[in-house]
Each structure stands twice: as structure tokens, then as C-alpha cells.
Scaffold this active site. Structure first.
Site, short mmCIF file in Angstrom:
data_model
loop_
_atom_site.label_atom_id
_atom_site.label_comp_id
_atom_site.label_asym_id
_atom_site.label_seq_id
_atom_site.Cartn_x
_atom_site.Cartn_y
_atom_site.Cartn_z
N ASP A 64 0.45 -1.17 -0.14
CA ASP A 64 0.31 -0.09 -0.20
C ASP A 64 0.60 1.49 0.03
O ASP A 64 0.15 1.79 -0.38
CB ASP A 64 -0.43 0.10 1.32
CG ASP A 64 0.09 -0.60 2.34
OD1 ASP A 64 1.00 -0.12 2.73
OD2 ASP A 64 -0.57 -0.65 3.54
N HIS A 65 1.95 1.05 0.20
CA HIS A 65 2.86 2.92 0.57
C HIS A 65 3.91 2.61 -1.11
O HIS A 65 3.74 3.85 -1.42
CB HIS A 65 3.59 2.61 1.61
CG HIS A 65 3.17 2.03 2.89
ND1 HIS A 65 2.29 1.33 4.00
CD2 HIS A 65 3.90 2.78 3.67
CE1 HIS A 65 2.29 2.26 4.41
NE2 HIS A 65 3.24 3.08 4.91
N ASP A 119 4.22 -1.00 10.58
CA ASP A 119 3.29 0.45 10.50
C ASP A 119 3.08 0.81 12.44
O ASP A 119 2.55 0.29 12.91
CB ASP A 119 2.71 0.56 10.04
CG ASP A 119 2.09 1.38 9.42
OD1 ASP A 119 3.05 1.78 8.62
OD2 ASP A 119 1.84 2.64 10.03
N ARG A 379 -0.20 12.86 9.90
CA ARG A 379 1.10 13.74 10.30
C ARG A 379 1.04 14.69 9.35
O ARG A 379 1.18 14.63 8.36
CB ARG A 379 2.18 12.65 10.05
CG ARG A 379 2.39 11.24 11.17
CD ARG A 379 3.88 10.02 11.42
NE ARG A 379 3.38 9.36 12.26
CZ ARG A 379 4.40 7.64 12.23
NH1 ARG A 379 4.15 7.73 10.74
NH2 ARG A 379 3.48 7.71 13.31
N SER A 534 6.84 7.63 12.40
CA SER A 534 7.03 6.21 11.53
C SER A 534 7.52 5.12 12.57
O SER A 534 8.62 4.91 12.79
CB SER A 534 6.99 6.36 10.66
OG SER A 534 8.01 5.04 9.86
N ARG A 536 9.64 2.60 10.78
CA ARG A 536 10.78 2.32 9.96
C ARG A 536 12.11 1.69 10.64
O ARG A 536 12.27 2.36 11.23
CB ARG A 536 10.66 3.41 9.11
CG ARG A 536 10.75 5.40 9.24
CD ARG A 536 10.93 5.69 8.06
NE ARG A 536 9.72 6.16 7.80
CZ ARG A 536 9.74 7.83 7.65
NH1 ARG A 536 10.36 8.83 7.40
NH2 ARG A 536 8.02 7.62 7.69
C1 MIC Z 1 4.17 6.02 7.77
O1 MIC Z 1 3.14 6.91 8.12
O2 MIC Z 1 5.05 6.86 8.90
C2 MIC Z 1 4.49 5.05 8.06
C3 MIC Z 1 4.97 5.24 6.04
O3 MIC Z 1 3.31 4.27 7.28
C4 MIC Z 1 5.67 4.65 8.59
C5 MIC Z 1 5.99 3.43 8.25
C6 MIC Z 1 7.06 3.48 7.20
O4 MIC Z 1 7.74 4.65 7.30
O5 MIC Z 1 7.13 2.53 6.10
C7 MIC Z 1 4.77 4.37 9.90
O6 MIC Z 1 3.54 4.76 10.42
O7 MIC Z 1 5.52 3.00 10.87
FE1 SF4 Z 2 0.29 4.84 5.51
FE2 SF4 Z 2 1.43 5.87 7.62
FE3 SF4 Z 2 -0.63 7.80 5.58
FE4 SF4 Z 2 -1.16 5.44 7.67
S1 SF4 Z 2 -0.19 6.47 8.40
S2 SF4 Z 2 -1.73 5.71 4.93
S3 SF4 Z 2 -0.03 3.48 6.68
S4 SF4 Z 2 1.58 6.25 4.81
#
Ligand code: MIC
Ligand code: SF4
Length: 642
Positions: A64-65, A119, A379, A534, A536
């Protein structure tokens, strides 16, 4: 003494340790989820562990990313993940099926079960009464292999809800209010439980919006009771057999209580550049906007989309505004297409995006220079949208849709009564985009396919001497987006740590990677709540690759701290926060006898060789974490144990 909901679930799942607040326990994990941006690494780690087949009740991999596919890299990662899933017993949710948290809530979440996901927004599952926790990829890999997941038994915050939301006020406003009260570090070491009469007035998707954004509080997770409303939702998903009732005991003990009268809330917005920078829409006033994005795992449910469609119906998006809408799942998109709501959105001038994270992670739709963008996301960190000087405001779907029409930030209450959106009695159920794994007998013949962009993850060494420069000094609330940025240009390289390393900390110090490569090692000095955001693990693996030995801060965010330990990088805090001010970037530092002191549980101190000073340091490791640190991280530790 009575128990809270999360205490009941933890108690049912403990496999190691005692349920004492503040101590580490290992819990059995029933379900896991991964997404592709963290998943490639998680499955590489799983493969390195040498486990034949996942041992959980259910594991799902979502794509999905990274769905932009501007080169071969993302598609190769998808193919790699698909092949591992087929071989190892993991269900594979194809690109287009939707955002992991939205789909998991609809199709797989079960009250009372434990879920960890690579995530940070995994707590979305708390909306349906799961104990759902965000973790690093390596923790998820270990859980897939049947290993326990370790958490510090958190404190519990009770959020007592009374009253009912007024028309045009949304679940998003509830969580923005909680953020305003608690701040982005207010939830660290805590689980947030929702209770009170007001709970009954909130649908499962609304509850999920609230638990989703509990991640922004820094909380371990957030959870709602599982009740009649949960039952109706599961029934409408054809899953009533998954229902169990869950509530806190009447005499449950909470560490803190916050009360919110839902009927008193008005539309709110989080202003640039932090999710807790919250004001009422009226206080901010009718600022001119350039872009509106609706979707993300926070606000992309069928109910949210219908509210948006109702506001857009028969209207036109303002000529100076670009409106992008990404419904959260194939289920949602299909239902909107079937009932005509999608046509209303298109007729209004909305740009319909695929059901994926998209703009939320900077994959397209970056705003214009100095642009003002309203987003229903979770975010709004500086630069995350892909435009460094853009100002992102986090708002509800109703604020977003009404503002898109007007061209300025709008309080949707001026629209008067909301057209009621009923919870469907039956959702469209079509799981054809979730591929089942091969049977254990067939799995042998399945080949795992690696692409040329997939590079091995960095190896770590056993803990030795630490003497290095303060290679970087940063302030409070540094996010993992600062440490390891995402966005369309970099995300395709999530499985290529050497390449990613060039972008590490770019926003804070553009020479960081170069300096690390020159020095070969370094120590990072940080402020409070270091590593929020995140999950990550790249934010730990890339510094590991660059030779970072220790990160010394005023305090850490939970997932990142765990990721550092997993990677074999020492997370330490100052005993006296003021000592932070005494260190300058470039100072020569040493942590004397670090290995033997940690081995023997003795205090550590930091010698500043440049200034000839000494500062006391604090660390708190469980026995398991200590052993992990000594071995140089979780992978080495797991190998050493087996
Ligand atoms: C995000 O919302 O920052 C992400 C992208 O979903 C991350 C995961 C990632 O960095 O792959 C998260 O929230 O953990
Ligand atoms: Fe995707 Fe992270 Fe955004 Fe949720 S917050 S939509 S998991 S990138």
C-alpha cells in the site's frame, strides 16, 4: 483488583515475565501485518532467521505504500514479498486492495487478539478491541516465527467520553482534542483506553480513527471496548463469529483519567508542523488553501467517504484548490462506485487516487511552493509532503470537503445538519485481492524472487569499546522522518540500505552521511522524544550502516528505542538533562568500559574528551535487552540462542 481491557488481553497472552507496571513482559502474538515499505526488510530478516513457515494464527502482507512504481524497484519489492508470502504461509494483499490498517480492520481484526504490525498506525485495530501495537520489522519477523513480542507493561490512561458529537464534528476532532491535551509525547509508556457513555455513540470506523492517531501521542496503543456496535460491524463484514465482548472491570484502576464531553467539541485542526499543534478551526480563521487530500489510514472508511460525497454533491471544487481523494480500500471504493457517491465526487472535480497511502507518505501530490494543504491524515511533519516549505493542516473529512469547495479553511458547522450516513447492514465482501499462500506441501517448490535493488541488511558487531565524535546534535521531537526521510524519490530504496544512507538526516545536516563515512563511527546527541513517528527500522539500520554506536538523548519514543536495541545501537539518556547543553557537535566522546558495565548492570558515564567533563548516563534494559545489546542486536541474539 479489577482489570482494564488491555490488562485482560496482556494477561491472556503473557508467555514471559509478570504483569507489573514498568517491567518487561513477553506476549504471544496472534496476528501480524506488514506493509511494503517496512515489509521488504521484515521478510529479508524472516528469511535470515531460517524459519520454514509462519507460526501465527494469521499473518498478512499488504502492498500500500510504494505503489508509484516509477522504476523497477518497487515492483521488484512487491514480487519479492509476494513470493516469500506464498512460500512461508502469509496472506498477500495485492496493491489496489487498500491501506493495511483499513483492510485489516474490515477483514481480519478480532477483538481480544494481539496484533503487531511493522507500521506505527497498527493501533487502528484497537477500534475493534484488539491489542494492536506498532513495532519494528525485526520484531514482526520474530513474532511470525513464533517468538514472543516484548513490551514494557504500560500505564493506562482512561479517556472518559460523555455526550454525543454534534453534526459536522467528527472522530478526528476527538483525537485532535486528546492530542491537544496530552501532546505528542504524552502517551509514551502508556495505553489509552476509551470508556464512558459516549463510546456507544461512536461507530467502529470512528473508533478506529481515534485509536489510529493514538500513535501520534507516542502511546503503546489505544483501545475501545468490544460491544454491540462492534458486533454489528463484524456482522456487516460477514464475521459475526469473530465477536467477543470486552470491557474493563468496574473496579479497574487507571493511572490517569481525561474527560471529554463529545457534545462540546467543535471542528479542530493540527497546524504545521506537529500533530499536537491543535487549535479550533474558528481560531485559525479562513486561511486560503491550495490543496485538500482526503484519505489515509485515519480517515478513509466508507462512512468518512460518504460524508465527503454528501458535502461535495452538486458542488464544485474551488478553482484554486486541488482536491485528491483516496478511498481506503477496494471495499470502500467499490461501494462508492456502486451507490453513485464516486460519481458525485468526480463531478465535483475531485481527483480520485488509488486505494493506498499515496500523498500521506509523500508518494505524489506534493503541494506547490509555500502551499497550504488540508489533509485528513495523521502526520504533518515538516517536509513529509515532499514540499519543504508547505504548511500541512490535519483536519476531519467534513472540514476538508467543505474547505475544498470554499477555497479557504471552513468550519463545516455552517453547513448545518449533516445528511445522515447509515452504517451498512452488509459491506461488499470480496477478498479476491488477498492471495492465499501455498500449502505446506506445495511450498517447497516456490522460489523466493530477489530483485537487483534488494541488498542485504547491515550486520552489527558485538558491543565493544565506544569512543567517537558527537557526529550530530539535534533538538527535541526529532521524528523518524527526519532520520530517514520517505517520499517518492527515496521510498523505492527501502530494501537498499547503502543507497538510503545518503539521505540520512538530510533535513538536519546535509553532510551527515558524508561525515559518518569519513569518520567511520559516531555518537548522536538528541533532545526529548527522539525518534517519534513512523516505526521504520531504517531509522536504526541506516545509522548502524553509517557506524553510529550510541544515541544519547533526553528521552526516546518507544518504537524507535526498541529498533535501536534490535539493531545493536546503544540508546542512553542523560541523568541530568542539562548536560545535553554542554555537548557540542564535533566533541570527542567516550563511554568507558561500556561492555563490562552493562554486563554487570553498573552505571555508565560519558566522558567529553574535548571539554574534559563527565556526565552520568542512564539506561534500563531487561535481561533480554541487555543480552541483545551485548550480542549486537536481535538478529545476532536470536542466532546465538538457537
Ligand atoms: C508512516 O506513516 O510514517 C509510515 C510510512 O506508514 C510508517 C512506516 C514506514 O515508514 O514505512 C509508519 O507509520 O510506521
Ligand atoms: Fe500509510 Fe502511514 Fe499514511 Fe497510514 S499513516 S496512510 S500507514 S503512510
Amino acid at each position: 483488583m479489577g482489570l482494564t481491557i488491555s490488562e485482560k488481553i496482556i494477561k491472556n497472552h503473557i508467555v514471559d515475565g509478570e504483569m507489573v507496571k514498568g517491567s518487561q513482559v513477553g506476549i504471544r502474538i496472534d496476528q501480524t501485518l506488514t506493509q511494503d515499505a517496512t515489509g521488504t526488510m521484515a521478510y529479508l530478516e524472516f528469511e535470515a532467521m531460517g524459519v520454514e513457515r509462519v507460526k501465527t494464527e494469521l499473518s498478512v502482507a499488504y502492498i500500500d505504500h510504494n505503489t508509484l512504481q516509477t522504476g523497477f524497484e518497487n515492483a521488484d519489492d512487491h514480487r519479492f514479498i509476494q513470493s516469500v508470502c506464498k512460500k512461508r504461509g502469509v496472506r498477500f494483499s495485492r496493491p489496489g486492495n487498500g491501506i493495511c490498517h483499513q483492510v485489516h480492520l474490515e477483514r481480519f481484526g478480532i477483538p481480544g487478539k494481539t496484533l503487531i504490525g511493522s507500521d506505527s498506525h497498527t493501533p487502528t485495530g484497537g477500534g475493534i478491541g484488539m491489542l494492536a501495537i506498532g513495532a519494528g520489522g525485526l520484531d514482526v519477523a520474530v513474532a511470525m516465527g513464533g517468538g514472543a513480542y516484548y513490551i514494557t507493561v504500560p500505564k493506562t490512561v482512561k479517556v472518559e467520553l460523555t455526550g454525543k458529537l454534534r453534526d459536522q464534528v467528527a472522530a478526528k476532532d476527538v483525537i485532535l482534542e486528546v492530542l491537544r491535551i496530552m501532546s505528542v509525547k504524552g502517551g509514551v509508556g502508556k495505553i489509552v483506553e476509551y470508556a464512558g457513555e459516549g463510546v456507544k455513540t461512536l461507530s467502529v470506523p470512528e473508533r478506529a480513527t481515534i485509536t489510529n492517531m493514538g500513535a501520534e501521542l507516542g502511546a503503546t496503543t489505544s483501545i475501545f471496548p468490544s460491544d454491540e456496535i462492534t458486533y454489528q460491524f463484524l456482522k456487516a463484514q460477514g464475521r459475526e463469529k469473530d465477536f467477543v465482548e470486552l470491557k474493563a472491570d468496574d473496579d479497574a484502576v487507571y493511572d490517569e483519567t481525561i474527560s471529554i464531553d463529545l457534545s462540546k467539541l467543535t471542528p479542530l485542526a493540527a497546524m504545521p508542523h506537529m500533530p499536537d499543534n491543535v487549535k479550533t478551526v474558528d481560531e485559525i480563521g479562513p486561511i486560503k488553501i491550495d490543496q485538500v487530500c482526503i484519505g489515509s489510514c485515519t480517515n478513509s472508511s466508507y462512512m468518512d467517504m460518504m460524508k465527503v460525497a454528501n458535502i461535495l454533491k452538486g458542488k464544485k471544487v474551488h478553482p484554486n484548490v486541488s482536491l485528491a481523494i483516496a478511498p481506503g480500500s477496494m471495499q470502500v471504493l467499490h461501494m462508492l462506485a456502486s451507490n453513485g457517491a464516486l460519481a458525485d465526487m468526480i463531478a465535483a472535480g475531485a481527483r480520485i487516487l488509488e486505494s493506498a497511502c499515496g500523498p500521506c507518505i509523500g508518494m505524489g501530490q506534493s503541494p506547490n511552493s509555500k502551499g497550504v494543504s488540508l489533509r485528513t491524515f495523521n502526520r504533518n511533519f515538516e517536509g513529509r509532503s515532499g514540499t519543504a516549505d508547505a504548511g500541512i493542516y490535519l483536519v476531519s473529512p467534513q472540514v476538508a470537503a467543505s474547505s475544498a469547495i470554499n477555497g479557504f479553511l471552513t468550519n463545516p458547522m455552517i453547513l448545518g445538519k449533516e445528511e445522515p450516513v447509515e452504517m451498512p447492514e452488509k459491506f461488499d465482501i470480496n477478498d479476491s485481492m488477498v492471495l492465499m499462500p501455498a500449502s505446506p506441501e506445495e511450498a517447497d517448490g516456490v522460489e523466493v524472487i530477489y530483485g537487483p535493488n534488494i541488498k542485504p541488511f547491515p550486520s552489527s558487531e558485538r558491543l565493544g569499546e565506544i569512543k567517537a565524535k558527537a557526529i550530530l546534535k539535534v533538538g527535541d521531537n526529532i521524528t523518524t522522518d527526519h532520520i530517514m526521510p520517505a517520499g517518492a524519490k527515496i521510498l523505492p530504496y527501502r530494501s537498499n540500505i547503502p543507497y538510503l544512507s545518503n539521505f540520512c538526516f538530510r533535513q538536519c545536516d546535509e553532510n551527515f552521511a558524508e561525515n559518518c563515512k569519513k569518520e567511520g563511527k559516531g555518537i548522536i546527541i538528541g533532545g526529548a522524544n527522539y525518534g517519534q513517528g513512523s516505526s521504520r527500522e531504517h531509522a536504526a539500520l541506516v545509522p548502524l550502516y553509517l557506524g553510529i554506536k550510541a544515541v544519547i538523548t533526553k528521552s526516546f519514543a518507544r518504537i524507535h528505542c526498541a529498533n535501536l536495541i534490535n539493531a545493536g545501537i546503544l540508546p542512553l539518556t542523560f541523568v541530568n538533562a542539562d548536560d545535553y547543553d554542554r555537548i557540542d557537535q564535533g566533541d570527542e566522546l567516550e563511554i568507558k568500559d561500556v561492555r563490562s558495565r552493562i554486563e554487570n548492570g553498573e552505571p555508565l558515564s560519558l566522558t567529553n574528551l574535548t571539554k574534559n567533563e563527565e556526565y552520568d548516563l542512564f539506561y534500563e534494559f531487561s535481561d533480554r535487552q541487555r543480552d541483545m545489546m551485548l550480542e549486537g542486536g536481535l538478529l545476532n541474539y536470536t542466532k546465538a540462542k538457537s
